[in-house]
Motif scaffolding. Sequence first.
Motif, mmCIF file in Angstrom:
data_model
loop_
_atom_site.group_PDB
_atom_site.id
_atom_site.type_symbol
_atom_site.label_atom_id
_atom_site.label_comp_id
_atom_site.label_asym_id
_atom_site.label_seq_id
_atom_site.Cartn_x
_atom_site.Cartn_y
_atom_site.Cartn_z
ATOM 1 N N GLN A 62 12.527 -18.150 -20.995
ATOM 2 C CA GLN A 62 12.667 -16.757 -20.580
ATOM 3 C C GLN A 62 13.506 -16.582 -19.311
ATOM 4 O O GLN A 62 14.318 -15.643 -19.235
ATOM 5 C CB GLN A 62 11.288 -16.123 -20.415
ATOM 6 N N PRO A 63 13.373 -17.424 -18.283
ATOM 7 C CA PRO A 63 14.262 -17.273 -17.120
ATOM 8 C C PRO A 63 15.735 -17.414 -17.476
ATOM 9 O O PRO A 63 16.589 -16.745 -16.882
ATOM 10 C CB PRO A 63 13.811 -18.400 -16.177
ATOM 11 N N ILE A 64 16.055 -18.278 -18.436
ATOM 12 C CA ILE A 64 17.441 -18.418 -18.885
ATOM 13 C C ILE A 64 17.900 -17.133 -19.552
ATOM 14 O O ILE A 64 19.038 -16.675 -19.354
ATOM 15 C CB ILE A 64 17.573 -19.617 -19.847
ATOM 16 N N ALA A 65 17.007 -16.522 -20.345
ATOM 17 C CA ALA A 65 17.346 -15.264 -21.006
ATOM 18 C C ALA A 65 17.647 -14.170 -19.987
ATOM 19 O O ALA A 65 18.610 -13.409 -20.135
ATOM 20 C CB ALA A 65 16.202 -14.834 -21.924
ATOM 21 N N TRP A 66 16.840 -14.089 -18.938
ATOM 22 C CA TRP A 66 17.046 -13.048 -17.925
ATOM 23 C C TRP A 66 18.276 -13.315 -17.058
ATOM 24 O O TRP A 66 18.637 -12.480 -16.228
ATOM 25 C CB TRP A 66 15.806 -12.907 -17.047
ATOM 26 N N ALA A 67 18.922 -14.449 -17.260
ATOM 27 C CA ALA A 67 20.181 -14.710 -16.572
ATOM 28 C C ALA A 67 21.375 -14.242 -17.391
ATOM 29 O O ALA A 67 22.522 -14.510 -17.018
ATOM 30 C CB ALA A 67 20.318 -16.203 -16.276
ATOM 31 N N THR A 68 21.122 -13.535 -18.501
ATOM 32 C CA THR A 68 22.194 -12.986 -19.329
ATOM 33 C C THR A 68 22.120 -11.464 -19.302
ATOM 34 O O THR A 68 21.021 -10.894 -19.421
ATOM 35 C CB THR A 68 22.080 -13.463 -20.786
ATOM 36 N N PRO A 69 23.233 -10.760 -19.150
ATOM 37 C CA PRO A 69 23.217 -9.285 -19.148
ATOM 38 C C PRO A 69 22.688 -8.707 -20.452
ATOM 39 O O PRO A 69 22.030 -7.663 -20.463
ATOM 40 C CB PRO A 69 24.684 -8.911 -18.934
ATOM 41 N N SER A 70 22.977 -9.383 -21.555
ATOM 42 C CA SER A 70 22.586 -8.856 -22.870
ATOM 43 C C SER A 70 21.075 -8.755 -23.025
ATOM 44 O O SER A 70 20.569 -7.855 -23.722
ATOM 45 C CB SER A 70 23.166 -9.732 -23.979
ATOM 46 N N ALA A 71 20.318 -9.640 -22.397
ATOM 47 C CA ALA A 71 18.854 -9.573 -22.504
ATOM 48 C C ALA A 71 18.332 -8.263 -21.937
ATOM 49 O O ALA A 71 17.457 -7.611 -22.523
ATOM 50 C CB ALA A 71 18.223 -10.761 -21.775
ATOM 51 N N TYR A 72 18.863 -7.838 -20.806
ATOM 52 C CA TYR A 72 18.456 -6.566 -20.204
ATOM 53 C C TYR A 72 18.835 -5.393 -21.101
ATOM 54 O O TYR A 72 18.066 -4.433 -21.244
ATOM 55 C CB TYR A 72 19.126 -6.397 -18.838
ATOM 56 N N VAL A 73 20.018 -5.470 -21.700
ATOM 57 C CA VAL A 73 20.495 -4.364 -22.533
ATOM 58 C C VAL A 73 19.613 -4.190 -23.765
ATOM 59 O O VAL A 73 19.200 -3.065 -24.090
ATOM 60 C CB VAL A 73 21.961 -4.590 -22.947
ATOM 61 N N PHE A 74 19.303 -5.268 -24.453
ATOM 62 C CA PHE A 74 18.521 -5.141 -25.687
ATOM 63 C C PHE A 74 17.063 -4.793 -25.408
ATOM 64 O O PHE A 74 16.427 -4.098 -26.204
ATOM 65 C CB PHE A 74 18.652 -6.406 -26.524
ATOM 66 N N GLU A 75 16.536 -5.238 -24.285
ATOM 67 C CA GLU A 75 15.202 -4.774 -23.895
ATOM 68 C C GLU A 75 15.254 -3.278 -23.587
ATOM 69 O O GLU A 75 14.337 -2.527 -23.949
ATOM 70 C CB GLU A 75 14.713 -5.555 -22.670
#
Length: 265
Positions: free
Chosen positions: A200-213
Amino acid sequence: MMASANRIAAMVLRYLYLLRGSWARLLELAYWPTVQMIIWGFITQFFLGHSSWVAEAVGVLLAAVLLWDVVFRSQLGVSISFLEEMWSRNLGHLFVSPLRPQEFAAALVSMAFIRTMIGIVPAMLLAIPLYHYSIFSLGLPLIAFFGALMIMGWSLGIAITGLIMRMGLGAESLAWITIFAFAPVSGIYYPIATLPFWLQPIAWATPSAYVFEGMRAVMFEGVFRWDLWAGAMAVNAVYLILAAGFFLLAFRSARQRGLLLQQGE
């Protein structure tokens, strides 16, 4: 027959040498099966615990597919425009002109925007009669999501062009495969909470994770999460600065080594 077998073996050996000499080619062999397995494994895992998710969110998968295509097309738009210059051996001609590398990068980004709009808008419109779903129902948040994902694609595209400029056309496949490395951790079809805790920390290091959430928050809760959008833009700023710096360093190295005149098919 023996001579024919020797010639066949020689050609096979030649291609093995090509594979051995390019880590990008070796990576690509195992890349697609692995990425597909990871993505659909997480989707299956999520659906097992949320069987009513699709029924409650009509069109959420279509929205995810269309928005992800924004990232893919904006990144590919930068990379393809650059590769067209390499394929035609035109880089040397461009940079004996007064064109500066940052101006070249700006032109690639502008062309990527045009390519993305040409590619994605018809698909968005076609989803209305085919599936009775309009992504435009997201309203103004759609513009925010679109912009954040496009900037991410530009950043990745600029970084990839720098890498190809430095390594040559042996790394050409990176223009197509790199973006999909972000797909499993972007939460396109499932929330980030579905991922293992360590991922999950790796995911939150990508802009796309914030966008899709943020997209799911709009569709499920009817609210635009400003914190998620701000997070996406903050990470985008880091991506863009790093990509631009890497591109300029790669250009300087390629110019000093004479690679701008040697690249091409």
